[in-house]
Design a protein around this motif. Structure first.
Motif, PDB file in Angstrom:
ATOM      1  N   ILE A 147       0.866  -1.184   0.000  1.00 16.37           N
ATOM      2  CA  ILE A 147       0.000   0.000   0.000  1.00 16.37           C
ATOM      3  C   ILE A 147       0.897   1.225   0.000  1.00 16.37           C
ATOM      4  CG2 ILE A 147      -1.838   1.217   1.223  1.00 16.37           C
ATOM      5  CD1 ILE A 147      -2.580  -1.471   2.507  1.00 16.37           C
ATOM      6  N   ASN A 148       0.769   2.065  -1.031  1.00 14.45           N
ATOM      7  CA  ASN A 148       1.758   3.118  -1.256  1.00 14.45           C
ATOM      8  C   ASN A 148       1.121   4.509  -1.214  1.00 14.45           C
ATOM      9  OD1 ASN A 148       3.453   0.887  -1.939  1.00 14.45           O
ATOM     10  ND2 ASN A 148       2.730   1.015  -4.042  1.00 14.45           N
ATOM     11  N   TRP A 149       1.786   5.423  -0.536  1.00 11.21           N
ATOM     12  CA  TRP A 149       1.497   6.848  -0.599  1.00 11.21           C
ATOM     13  C   TRP A 149       2.702   7.519  -1.240  1.00 11.21           C
ATOM     14  CZ3 TRP A 149      -0.369   3.798   3.251  1.00 11.21           C
ATOM     15  CH2 TRP A 149      -1.746   3.905   3.531  1.00 11.21           C
ATOM     16  N   HIS A 150       2.609   7.788  -2.515  1.00 13.06           N
ATOM     17  CA  HIS A 150       3.748   8.282  -3.274  1.00 13.06           C
ATOM     18  C   HIS A 150       3.682   9.795  -3.458  1.00 13.06           C
ATOM     19  CE1 HIS A 150       4.726   4.122  -5.181  1.00 13.06           C
ATOM     20  NE2 HIS A 150       5.464   4.368  -4.126  1.00 13.06           N
ATOM     21  N   LEU A 151       4.858  10.404  -3.421  1.00 12.15           N
ATOM     22  CA  LEU A 151       5.026  11.824  -3.663  1.00 12.15           C
ATOM     23  C   LEU A 151       5.675  11.983  -5.029  1.00 12.15           C
ATOM     24  CD1 LEU A 151       4.724  14.637  -2.279  1.00 12.15           C
ATOM     25  CD2 LEU A 151       7.088  14.381  -1.540  1.00 12.15           C
ATOM     26  N   ASN A 152       4.910  12.528  -6.003  1.00 12.15           N
ATOM     27  CA  ASN A 152       5.401  12.692  -7.370  1.00 12.15           C
ATOM     28  C   ASN A 152       5.797  14.144  -7.593  1.00 12.15           C
ATOM     29  OD1 ASN A 152       4.656  10.026  -9.072  1.00 12.15           O
ATOM     30  ND2 ASN A 152       3.113  10.397  -7.495  1.00 12.15           N
ATOM     31  N   SER A 153       7.074  14.390  -7.845  1.00  6.46           N
ATOM     32  CA  SER A 153       7.587  15.740  -8.049  1.00  6.46           C
ATOM     33  C   SER A 153       8.064  15.881  -9.486  1.00  6.46           C
ATOM     34  CB  SER A 153       8.738  16.035  -7.079  1.00  6.46           C
ATOM     35  OG  SER A 153       8.321  15.906  -5.728  1.00  6.46           O
ATOM     36  N   GLN A 154       7.461  16.812 -10.214  1.00  2.57           N
ATOM     37  CA  GLN A 154       7.854  17.060 -11.597  1.00  2.57           C
ATOM     38  C   GLN A 154       9.055  17.992 -11.614  1.00  2.57           C
ATOM     39  OE1 GLN A 154       4.764  18.743 -14.038  1.00  2.57           O
ATOM     40  NE2 GLN A 154       5.646  17.950 -15.928  1.00  2.57           N
ATOM     41  N   ILE A 155      10.082  17.598 -12.335  1.00  2.00           N
ATOM     42  CA  ILE A 155      11.338  18.348 -12.375  1.00  2.00           C
ATOM     43  C   ILE A 155      11.488  18.970 -13.762  1.00  2.00           C
ATOM     44  CG2 ILE A 155      13.850  18.185 -12.161  1.00  2.00           C
ATOM     45  CD1 ILE A 155      13.427  15.777 -10.342  1.00  2.00           C
ATOM     46  N   GLY A 156      11.684  20.299 -13.783  1.00  2.00           N
ATOM     47  CA  GLY A 156      11.908  20.965 -15.055  1.00  2.00           C
ATOM     48  C   GLY A 156      10.713  21.679 -15.624  1.00  2.00           C
ATOM     49  N   GLY A 157       9.637  21.832 -14.846  1.00  2.00           N
ATOM     50  CA  GLY A 157       8.477  22.567 -15.335  1.00  2.00           C
ATOM     51  C   GLY A 157       7.337  21.679 -15.767  1.00  2.00           C
ATOM     52  N   ARG A 158       6.191  22.301 -16.090  1.00  2.00           N
ATOM     53  CA  ARG A 158       4.948  21.581 -16.352  1.00  2.00           C
ATOM     54  C   ARG A 158       5.018  20.703 -17.595  1.00  2.00           C
ATOM     55  NH1 ARG A 158       0.737  24.215 -15.763  1.00  2.00           N
ATOM     56  NH2 ARG A 158      -0.556  23.166 -17.277  1.00  2.00           N
ATOM     57  N   LYS A 159       5.905  21.003 -18.538  1.00  2.00           N
ATOM     58  CA  LYS A 159       5.997  20.207 -19.756  1.00  2.00           C
ATOM     59  C   LYS A 159       7.100  19.161 -19.693  1.00  2.00           C
ATOM     60  CE  LYS A 159       4.125  23.777 -22.823  1.00  2.00           C
ATOM     61  NZ  LYS A 159       4.351  24.577 -24.063  1.00  2.00           N
ATOM     62  N   SER A 160       7.826  19.114 -18.599  1.00  2.36           N
ATOM     63  CA  SER A 160       8.927  18.161 -18.481  1.00  2.36           C
ATOM     64  C   SER A 160       8.408  16.747 -18.221  1.00  2.36           C
ATOM     65  CB  SER A 160       9.860  18.577 -17.344  1.00  2.36           C
ATOM     66  OG  SER A 160      10.846  17.580 -17.111  1.00  2.36           O
ATOM     67  N   PRO A 161       8.983  15.722 -18.845  1.00  5.33           N
ATOM     68  CA  PRO A 161       8.557  14.341 -18.592  1.00  5.33           C
ATOM     69  C   PRO A 161       9.248  13.717 -17.379  1.00  5.33           C
ATOM     70  CG  PRO A 161      10.180  14.354 -20.333  1.00  5.33           C
ATOM     71  CD  PRO A 161       9.979  15.792 -19.950  1.00  5.33           C
ATOM     72  N   LEU A 162      10.172  14.457 -16.747  1.00  8.64           N
ATOM     73  CA  LEU A 162      10.974  13.886 -15.662  1.00  8.64           C
ATOM     74  C   LEU A 162      10.297  14.106 -14.315  1.00  8.64           C
ATOM     75  CD1 LEU A 162      13.560  12.510 -14.689  1.00  8.64           C
ATOM     76  CD2 LEU A 162      14.640  14.774 -14.618  1.00  8.64           C
ATOM     77  N   TYR A 163      10.147  13.015 -13.564  1.00  5.25           N
ATOM     78  CA  TYR A 163       9.555  13.055 -12.227  1.00  5.25           C
ATOM     79  C   TYR A 163      10.484  12.351 -11.246  1.00  5.25           C
ATOM     80  CZ  TYR A 163       5.053  14.411 -14.273  1.00  5.25           C
ATOM     81  OH  TYR A 163       4.055  15.065 -14.937  1.00  5.25           O
ATOM     82  N   LEU A 164      10.323  12.700  -9.968  1.00  2.00           N
ATOM     83  CA  LEU A 164      11.007  11.997  -8.893  1.00  2.00           C
ATOM     84  C   LEU A 164       9.943  11.456  -7.947  1.00  2.00           C
ATOM     85  CD1 LEU A 164      13.753  11.230  -7.688  1.00  2.00           C
ATOM     86  CD2 LEU A 164      13.628  13.308  -6.297  1.00  2.00           C
ATOM     87  N   VAL A 165       9.915  10.136  -7.782  1.00  2.00           N
ATOM     88  CA  VAL A 165       8.896   9.471  -6.974  1.00  2.00           C
ATOM     89  C   VAL A 165       9.495   9.054  -5.643  1.00  2.00           C
ATOM     90  CG1 VAL A 165       7.272   7.552  -6.851  1.00  2.00           C
ATOM     91  CG2 VAL A 165       7.765   8.623  -9.063  1.00  2.00           C
ATOM     92  N   SER A 166       8.876   9.481  -4.560  1.00  2.59           N
ATOM     93  CA  SER A 166       9.281   9.079  -3.215  1.00  2.59           C
ATOM     94  C   SER A 166       8.010   8.837  -2.400  1.00  2.59           C
ATOM     95  CB  SER A 166      10.164  10.158  -2.565  1.00  2.59           C
ATOM     96  OG  SER A 166       9.474  11.389  -2.522  1.00  2.59           O
ATOM     97  N   GLY A 167       8.158   8.724  -1.076  1.00  2.17           N
ATOM     98  CA  GLY A 167       6.983   8.498  -0.246  1.00  2.17           C
ATOM     99  C   GLY A 167       7.164   7.321   0.687  1.00  2.17           C
ATOM    100  N   LEU A 168       6.040   6.727   1.095  1.00  3.84           N
ATOM    101  CA  LEU A 168       6.040   5.587   2.009  1.00  3.84           C
ATOM    102  C   LEU A 168       5.295   4.421   1.384  1.00  3.84           C
ATOM    103  CD1 LEU A 168       5.284   7.224   5.484  1.00  3.84           C
ATOM    104  CD2 LEU A 168       7.487   6.389   4.663  1.00  3.84           C
ATOM    105  N   GLU A 169       5.853   3.204   1.579  1.00  3.23           N
ATOM    106  CA  GLU A 169       5.222   1.973   1.095  1.00  3.23           C
ATOM    107  C   GLU A 169       5.141   0.982   2.249  1.00  3.23           C
ATOM    108  OE1 GLU A 169       7.114   2.251  -3.437  1.00  3.23           O
ATOM    109  OE2 GLU A 169       7.779   0.687  -2.046  1.00  3.23           O
ATOM    110  N   PHE A 170       3.946   0.478   2.526  1.00  3.14           N
ATOM    111  CA  PHE A 170       3.754  -0.543   3.558  1.00  3.14           C
ATOM    112  C   PHE A 170       3.558  -1.881   2.845  1.00  3.14           C
ATOM    113  CE2 PHE A 170       2.602   3.426   5.553  1.00  3.14           C
ATOM    114  CZ  PHE A 170       3.194   3.325   6.809  1.00  3.14           C
ATOM    115  N   ALA A 171       4.580  -2.738   2.943  1.00  3.70           N
ATOM    116  CA  ALA A 171       4.630  -3.971   2.151  1.00  3.70           C
ATOM    117  C   ALA A 171       4.393  -5.192   3.034  1.00  3.70           C
ATOM    118  CB  ALA A 171       5.978  -4.093   1.449  1.00  3.70           C
ATOM    119  N   PHE A 172       3.730  -6.209   2.434  1.00  4.01           N
ATOM    120  CA  PHE A 172       3.445  -7.473   3.115  1.00  4.01           C
ATOM    121  C   PHE A 172       3.930  -8.600   2.200  1.00  4.01           C
ATOM    122  CE2 PHE A 172       0.444  -4.266   4.362  1.00  4.01           C
ATOM    123  CZ  PHE A 172       0.404  -4.358   5.745  1.00  4.01           C
ATOM    124  N   ASN A 173       4.932  -9.366   2.677  1.00  3.70           N
ATOM    125  CA  ASN A 173       5.528 -10.456   1.914  1.00  3.70           C
ATOM    126  C   ASN A 173       5.072 -11.800   2.466  1.00  3.70           C
ATOM    127  OD1 ASN A 173       7.898  -9.290   0.017  1.00  3.70           O
ATOM    128  ND2 ASN A 173       7.779  -8.094   1.899  1.00  3.70           N
TER     129      ASN A 173
END
Length: 375
Positions: free
Chosen positions: A208-234
């Protein structure tokens, strides 16, 4: 007079919001020659239609005139109430708001202001605002029984500019989103004599993921940086009747049980992970999500662990749960990646450190893969 002017403003409002006929432009966009049709009602009222082509006349079959008249009557009633109140207050201005609220796309605000009376000449100014996107100014001059109406409304380029400006105002470079990973687990880099095979469908991975998506380089840029918290069950479900145990020296090992036939034996542990993944996201021509590709590191910490055993005893199903760390590594790190197109995303996650602590359990690395939903 107020009711007649109200009808004018309502027609302008319909034109500005894009009520159009099939195959034709909106009334507010037509600046060329027009054909006029006057419909005389039984009560002496007249309906005037301004048409550019025959298709627009045919399109009136799709319009509900009774609904339009109900809307206009609401306007009239509201204006009458406001006008009466203003006479008591001796006010020169009337404001009518029709719609749900200022953020509703159907909200219309009409301000009528008497700008002057010069002898037999009466002048009024109407300011019409449709939500916050469109503004129309109407100046009306009444003299000797004749009415002159001057309409100043935005053209297509101005409306597009307003919409673009509103989009820019609402743009945020960083956004949170929720998504869910559903997949399977498997062991890699193992010693087959120490680690059993896994049952594929029983060895599930859920995150279950709560991701923080940050666009780098402006609104037309395709580059993002994904971070956040993930609660994983194996979940690791062992094949061929293998069980997990700890010996007297607190060392974890796998043993094949010969006396009891287990229906299910599995090891489960949960963890919280933090990814840091650069990602490329491309848009399709229609503006929807296109191809995406991302990869990067992650770190995590184990939260809890236990084993489960299910077997038949004297015709009755028995279940046992043993809570233990089984010498699982407290910290984990590795690589994670995502590839997708549109609404279909696939993920893979590889733990670079061993599942168990050094010299406290078998050698095994974990790989997880599957679908990412709601991204």
């Amino acid at each position: 007079m107020k009711k007649i002017l109200l009808l004018v403003t309502a027609i302008i409002m319909a034109a500005a919001t894009g009520v159009s006929a099939k195959g034709g432009q909106t009334i507010g966009e037509r600046l060329g020659q027009q054909d006029t049709i006057v419909v005389k009602m039984a009560n002496g009222a007249k309906m005037v239609l301004y048409l550019q082509n025959i298709e627009q006349l045919k399109a009136f079959e799709n319009y509900s005139l009774d609904s339009l008249m109900r809307v206009l009557n609401k306007y009239v009633d509201q204006v009458d109430r406001m006008d009466g109140a203003n006479k008591e207050l001796k006010s020169q201005e009337t404001t009518v708001v029709f719609g749900k609220d200022d953020n509703d796309p159907e909200t219309v605000t009409i301000t009528v202001q008497e700008t002057g009376q010069d002898g037999k000449v009466n002048r009024e100014k109407h300011e019409i605002r449709i939500n916050k996107n469109i503004k129309i100014d109407v100046e009306i001059e009444e003299k000797d029984g004749n009415t002159k109406v001057d309409v100043n409304m935005p053209n297509r380029a101005e409306r597009d500019s307003i919409r673009t400006s509103n989009v820019k105002k609402s743009y945020k470079a960083t956004r949170f989103n929720f998504d869910l990973d559903l997949g399977l687990n498997n062991f890699l880099n193992t010693n087959s004599q120490q680690v059993p095979d896994l049952k594929p469908l029983g060895s599930r991975y859920v995150s279950i993921n709560w991701h923080l998506n940050s666009q780098i380089g402006g609104r037309k840029s395709p580059l993002y940086l994904v971070s956040g918290l993930e609660f994983a069950f194996n979940n690791y479900m062992f094949d061929r009747n293998f069980v997990i145990e700890e010996d007297v020296n607190d060392v974890t090992f796998f043993r094949r049980e010969m006396e009891i036939n287990y229906d299910k034996v599995k090891l489960t542990h949960s963890s919280v992970n933090v990814p840091l993944m650069p990602m490329l996201k491309f848009k399709r021509q229609n503006g929807k999500e296109g191809f995406k590709l991302g990869a990067g590191p992650f770190v995590g910490y184990r939260l809890g662990a236990h084993s489960k055993f299910k077997f038949e005893d004297s015709g009755r199903t028995q279940k046992e749960k043993v809570r233990s760390s089984y010498n699982l590594s407290d910290f984990q790190y590795g690589l994670t990646g995502v590839i997708g197109y549109g609404n279909l995303d696939l993920f893979v996650k590889y733990n670079m450190n061993d599942l168990f602590k050094d010299n406290r359990g078998p050698d095994a690395n974990v790989i997880s893969f599957g679908l990412r939903l709601f991204n």
